[in-house]
Each structure stands twice: as C-alpha cells, then as structure tokens.
Scaffold this active site. Structure first.
Site, short mmCIF file in Angstrom:
data_model
loop_
_atom_site.label_atom_id
_atom_site.label_comp_id
_atom_site.label_asym_id
_atom_site.label_seq_id
_atom_site.Cartn_x
_atom_site.Cartn_y
_atom_site.Cartn_z
CE LYS A 76 -30.64 97.22 -39.19
NZ LYS A 76 -32.01 97.34 -39.69
CE LYS A 93 -31.38 94.86 -47.42
NZ LYS A 93 -31.14 93.95 -46.28
CE LYS A 109 -41.36 93.86 -46.19
NZ LYS A 109 -41.62 93.24 -44.90
#
Length: 359
Positions: free
Chosen positions: A131, A223, A226
């Site tokens: 992140k 993966k 969005k």
C-alpha cells in the site's frame, strides 16, 4: 499457525458461533470480490439454519480512509458496497449488515489492542508495504520508508483485529491474502487474554474461501483490482453481457494449443480462467478441468467463461440498479444492522473496560 477450516466443513457452524467479515467500500464489487468473499458469505449463511449462529457482514469504511479522500466518493462507495452485498443474495434478515464506522466500539477497542501490539509484529505484515509502494524487504525503521508510510496504513491490521474481536467472532471467512492479518488477530487475542488473565476473546478460526485468488484478466501476475489502470483487467457485477464478452475476449492466455489444463506457473492466463469457472460452478479445480475436457482451444474456453459470468451476474446487475435507486432502503438496512451490531459490541466493550480497569 492460524486455525483454518474449509467451507465444506463449516456448512453448519457450532451452535452459538459468530461469523464475521467486512469488505472495503470501494464501490460496486468485481468478480474477484464476488468469488473471493461475497459469494462465500452468501453460501455459508444460507446453508446454516441454526438461529443461534450470528452472521455479521458489512463495509470496512474506517479502513477506506487510508485511501479514499473525497467525501462524496466515499458516501457513494458505501451505498454501492451495501447494494452489492444485497444484490448477491446476502439476506438482511439472516445477517447483520452495517457500516463499520457506525459502531464506535471498533475504534475504541482498536486503541486498547494497539497498546498490546509490538511494532515488530506490525513490521512483519506485508500489506502495508504494498500500500505504501515500498520494497517488500523494507522496514518501518528505515527513514525513507517511514516517510512514505501513513500511520493508518501501518496500524491497519490492529483495527482489523478489533473488528473481529469486538463481536467475539469465532469464524472469519477470508481469502488467502488476509491469512497473515488473521494470524496477528489470534496473537493479539491471546496477548489480551494472557495480560488480563481471562479467556474473554475466543481464538477465531479462518474459513478459507474455496476459490483461489482471481487475477487480472490482462496481467495474471497480479490480482484483479478496481484500481488497475487498465479496466479491461476487471469485471464488475454491474457490467452488461457485451462488456463482459469484450473483456474476456481480450483476456491473456498463451500460445499453447489443444486441451486446457491448470498450471498457474506456466499457463497463468488460462489457469485464471479455469479458476473463474471453478469459482462460479463451486467445484474443485480438478473437477473443473475434467468438466472442461471438451474445450479444444482458447476461444471455446473464453466463450464458456463469458457465458458463465453473464449468467451469474445478469440478475444481480438488475437488482443492484434497483437498490441504488432506493438509497433510503439501503440506509434502512444499515441502520437496522447498526443497532443489532451495537447491541453486541456495546456490552462486550463494557466488559473489556471492566477487565482492563476502565469501568
């Protein structure tokens, strides 16, 4: 090791169980969310008729603050997430459906648990590194890494532990990527029980989603997400049949001709499509490969995947659209869920305060 169970083992949970999981409110859900979490929630809650088993599902909107900054975007995303849960068949009568932020005990317990959790334990987590876009070998003690990492991103797993423990959850349906955080939850629960000489927190079991992680259609080395710049890599439950067909046609495969087989290392694109079929049919990979024995080339495989996704999502797309046109109903569901959630979390927090001396 974190205690796990498969869905087939837990179609009926022990009486008095509390099954808990949240989803990030980043808007309408995609195929990866659906197969990796939400369809599993629906299956296990529908399969269990024991009224003593509680199912608590909702949006992790406090967690969303680590990335979503626009007020209106977050508001709309919360509505879309709830509409997605309802559209996929999760019953607000059988399950508690709510927004995490509406129950302040989540944040209250998070601070208590923060005081029991070492920086080293958090540093060993991997998601904060991805992140924060730092190297996976980085340490929070590195000045450059520290400068790039927001405190909320670093301590995120503690709030996640509080989410689970505030309801004394016994089972947590998760995908593979959350297994590490749930191991930390067990460690924190054990630390609390040991520190305050109690057995207040049960040690929750993870219920692993049967479907393996759904990968990007365009780049199966990562993966489905969005946030992917190439939106052809991701399929949403609200997409039209034409849009789904177009994206599957463009999905990565390989140059190997003939029958398809599952080999994630050498055939990641084809294996990802097989995994999608496996998830939608609720069959094992081996069973799915046998069922696909008739497939002779990539086109046949893609046509079959397209047909399955369209069939699965068609009714859900219409339900989602209807729900999004009735925000008052969505709020009615979450308000009811909030009251039910608070009725559990409130007394638990009072007992926690007594145990630690804050009563």
């Amino acid at each position: 090791m974190f205690t796990t169970a498969t869905v087939t083992e837990t179609k009926k949970f022990p009486s008095g169980s509390t099954v808990f999981s949240l989803i990030q409110p980043t808007g309408k859900i995609h195929l990866g969310n659906y197969l990796g979490a939400v369809s599993n929630w629906k299956d296990i809650s529908q399969a269990d008729e024991d009224p003593s088993t509680r199912y608590i599902f909702g949006t992790a909107d406090l967690h969303a603050l680590t990335s979503v900054k626009d007020q209106q975007v977050l508001k709309n995303a919360r509505h879309e997430a709830i509409a997605s849960l309802l559209a996929t068949g999760i019953s607000p009568e059988r399950c508690i459906i709510y927004h995490q932020s509406s129950v302040p005990e989540h944040a209250q317990l998070s601070w208590v648990l923060t005081c029991l959790t070492s920086m080293g334990a958090l540093n060993r987590m991997t998601q904060w590194k991805s992140k924060s876009k730092v190297d996976e070998m980085s340490s929070i003690s590195d000045l450059e890494t520290m400068g790039k990492t927001k405190a909320g991103v670093f301590t995120y797993p503690i709030l996640q532990s509080a989410d689970v423990l505030i309801y004394k959850s016994t089972h947590v349906p998760v995908g593979e990527d959350q297994a590490q955080h749930l191991e930390l939850t067990r460690t924190i629960a054990q630390a609390f029980n040991s520190t305050y000489k109690t057995d207040f927190f049960p040690i929750p079991k993870s219920v692993l989603t049967p479907t393996k992680k759904i990968l990007s259609l365009k780049n199966p080395s990562k993966k489905m997400s969005k946030s992917d710049a190439d939106q052809n890599s991701c399929i949403y439950i609200t997409e039209t049949p034409d849009s789904i067909a177009k994206k599957i046609r463009k999905a990565a495969t390989d140059s190997i001709q003939g029958k398809v087989y599952f080999d994630p290392e050498n055939r990641p694109g084809v294996s990802n499509l097989i995994n999608i079929v496996s998830g939608l049919s609720r069959k094992s990979i081996d069973e799915t490969v046998k069922d696909l024995d008739w497939v002779k080339d990539h086109k046949q495989l893609k046509d079959h995947v397209t047909e399955m996704i369209v069939e699965e999502f068609k009714p859900k797309r219409h339900i989602f659209d209807d729900l999004m046109s009735d925000v008052a109903y969505l709020e009615q569901v979450t308000n009811k869920g909030r009251e039910k959630a608070k009725a559990i979390a409130g007394p638990n927090m009072k007992e926690i305060e007594r145990l630690i001396g804050l009563d």
